[in-house]
Design a protein around this motif. Structure first.
Motif, short mmCIF file in Angstrom:
data_model
loop_
_atom_site.label_atom_id
_atom_site.label_comp_id
_atom_site.label_asym_id
_atom_site.label_seq_id
_atom_site.Cartn_x
_atom_site.Cartn_y
_atom_site.Cartn_z
N ARG A 139 0.81 -1.22 0.00
CA ARG A 139 0.00 0.00 0.00
C ARG A 139 0.84 1.27 0.00
O ARG A 139 0.30 2.37 0.00
CB ARG A 139 -0.92 0.00 1.22
N LEU A 140 2.18 1.12 -0.01
CA LEU A 140 3.03 2.30 0.10
C LEU A 140 4.23 2.17 -0.84
O LEU A 140 4.94 1.17 -0.81
CB LEU A 140 3.52 2.46 1.55
N ASP A 141 4.42 3.18 -1.66
CA ASP A 141 5.63 3.27 -2.48
C ASP A 141 6.69 3.95 -1.62
O ASP A 141 6.74 5.18 -1.51
CB ASP A 141 5.35 4.08 -3.75
N VAL A 142 7.54 3.13 -0.97
CA VAL A 142 8.48 3.65 0.02
C VAL A 142 9.46 4.63 -0.61
O VAL A 142 9.75 5.70 -0.05
CB VAL A 142 9.23 2.50 0.72
N ALA A 143 9.98 4.30 -1.78
CA ALA A 143 10.96 5.18 -2.44
C ALA A 143 10.35 6.54 -2.74
O ALA A 143 10.98 7.59 -2.52
CB ALA A 143 11.47 4.52 -3.72
N LYS A 144 9.11 6.56 -3.22
CA LYS A 144 8.45 7.83 -3.51
C LYS A 144 8.18 8.60 -2.23
O LYS A 144 8.35 9.83 -2.17
CB LYS A 144 7.14 7.56 -4.25
N ALA A 145 7.77 7.88 -1.17
CA ALA A 145 7.47 8.55 0.10
C ALA A 145 8.72 9.21 0.68
O ALA A 145 8.67 10.34 1.17
CB ALA A 145 6.90 7.54 1.09
N ILE A 146 9.86 8.51 0.61
CA ILE A 146 11.10 9.06 1.17
C ILE A 146 11.50 10.35 0.47
O ILE A 146 11.98 11.29 1.10
CB ILE A 146 12.23 8.01 1.07
N SER A 147 11.29 10.41 -0.83
CA SER A 147 11.70 11.59 -1.60
C SER A 147 10.70 12.74 -1.52
O SER A 147 11.00 13.84 -1.98
CB SER A 147 11.94 11.21 -3.06
N THR A 148 9.53 12.50 -0.95
CA THR A 148 8.52 13.57 -0.86
C THR A 148 8.19 13.96 0.57
O THR A 148 7.30 14.79 0.78
CB THR A 148 7.22 13.12 -1.57
N LEU A 149 8.88 13.39 1.55
CA LEU A 149 8.63 13.74 2.95
C LEU A 149 8.96 15.22 3.19
O LEU A 149 9.91 15.76 2.62
CB LEU A 149 9.47 12.88 3.89
N GLY A 150 8.21 15.86 4.06
CA GLY A 150 8.48 17.23 4.43
C GLY A 150 9.41 17.30 5.63
O GLY A 150 9.74 16.28 6.25
N THR A 151 9.83 18.51 5.97
CA THR A 151 10.68 18.70 7.13
C THR A 151 9.94 18.26 8.40
O THR A 151 8.80 18.67 8.63
CB THR A 151 11.09 20.17 7.26
N GLY A 152 10.59 17.43 9.20
CA GLY A 152 9.97 16.93 10.41
C GLY A 152 9.14 15.68 10.21
O GLY A 152 8.66 15.09 11.19
#
Length: 364
Positions: A347-360
């Motif tokens: 349910r989660l594209d981990v690579a995409k999530a890591i590159s789009t995380l915000g500060t904090g």
């Protein structure tokens, strides 16, 4: 025993905790500059301290020292605390002891040349294999003849003895060249000029000095002033490795406890493994693998997960991955590597999530 609150889920609104009994399973805090790694480390340190667990960490940028003083509350912070689910939040200080290898910004940290040992000292001095072998002979000779190696002056004296009796010593212990002895002496001079003279000597640091608690049950946070020390990466990383090795060798086996006896934070972890010989990496792996049973949790902090060798990365059970920006091929590879170290989630594209995380924000 209350767990350590790390934050709150962005998508599911569920609070995220670190259970104290898992605190000795080691951890990694990774992410690009400015994404929140230091705040995560400070949150962990403050949480462990409240549980009565001493913490030892390096202050590379000078901002961790703020743990010693209460912050200033404002409407934004109060609203954030309420949103996360912290009731009755108020700024508070923490019990902190400052340490400094140079004795300027904290209590001086000292050890003897003998306790440091030839392997780690050779790394500090940046010796090659041949010169490291000569240093091994120097330590063996001192041990056989009952010569004390407390400070750098003692080491210079034994090196002078080796130079004077080089032929006899070469016959008994192995070839000692005048060039190798001279190279070690020159590197000792450089170390002395860089301020290393004050690090070696007595009284040596006792492990109980960094494993203290306050009368009200809080763990004392030991902060190593490292803003200047980190400019000498070999000395910085080797000192922390020596301290970790001392904990491993001296602490008794305790098994799995309700909470760790000590949490050890290794900031700028890539400095430990840059140009490290295989024997040193193997030593770190052994210490990390076995020190958990002695009640010590080791937490590495670096920009990229692959700054830590895979044999050690596999031992780190608690992961906090902040954002990575995939601007270069090196960054793109680091994002893929970081994603592969997480448990697969359809349910989660981990690579995409890591590159789009915000500060904090982080994957935990």
């Amino acid at each position: 025993m209350d767990p350590i609150l790390l934050g709150k889920g962005v998508t599911d609104d569920i609070q995220v905790f670190l259970q104290p009994r898992f605190g000795n399973r080691h951890g990694l805090v990774a992410g690009a500059t400015g994404t929140g790694k230091t705040v995560t480390l400070m949150t962990l340190a403050e949480g462990f301290s409240k549980l009565g667990v001493p913490v030892f960490m390096a202050d590379v940028k000078g901002d961790v020292a703020g743990l010693a003083m209460p912050g200033q509350g404002n409407d934004k912070l109060l609203a954030r605390a309420k949103d996360i689910g912290i009731d009755g939040w108020a700024p508070a200080d923490n019990p902190v002891v400052f340490w400094d290898l140079y004795g300027q910004l904290g209590h001086p940290v000292r050890t003897t040349v003998s306790e440091m040992g030839p392997t780690l000292l050779a790394r500090i001095l940046e010796l090659n294999d041949t010169q490291s072998g000569v240093l091994d002979i120097v330590f063996k000779l001192a041990d056989d003849r009952g010569l004390l190696l407390l400070d750098l002056e003692d080491l210079r004296a034994v090196l002078g003895l080796v130079a004077d009796q080089r032929k006899d010593i070469s016959t008994q212990y192995g070839l000692v060249s005048a060039q190798s002895v001279a190279a070690i002496q020159r590197n000792l001079l450089r170390l002395s000029q860089d301020g290393g003279e004050g690090f070696f000597g007595e009284p040596a640091l006792e492990l109980t000095d960094i494993m203290r608690t306050t009368p009200d049950g809080h763990g004392v946070i030991g902060i190593l002033a490292a803003a200047q020390l980190v400019l000498k990466p070999r000395l910085y990383s080797t000192f922390l490795l020596w301290l970790l090795s001392e904990l491993f060798e001296r602490l008794p086996e305790v098994g799995d406890l309700d909470k760790p006896k000590l949490v050890f934070v290794f900031d700028e972890a890539h400095l430990l493994f840059d140009d490290a010989p295989p024997a040193l990496v193997q030593r770190v792996e052994q210490v990390v693998r076995l020190i958990r049973s002695k009640g010590v949790g080791v937490y590495f902090c670096s920009q990229f997960p692959d700054d830590v060798p895979s044999s050690i990365l596999g031992q780190l059970g608690n992961r906090v991955q902040h954002a990575l920006r995939a601007f270069t091929p090196r960054d793109q590879k680091a994002v893929r590597t970081a994603a592969e170290t997480f448990v697969p989630n359809p349910r989660l594209d981990v690579a995409k999530a890591i590159s789009t995380l915000g500060t904090g924000e982080a994957l935990v």
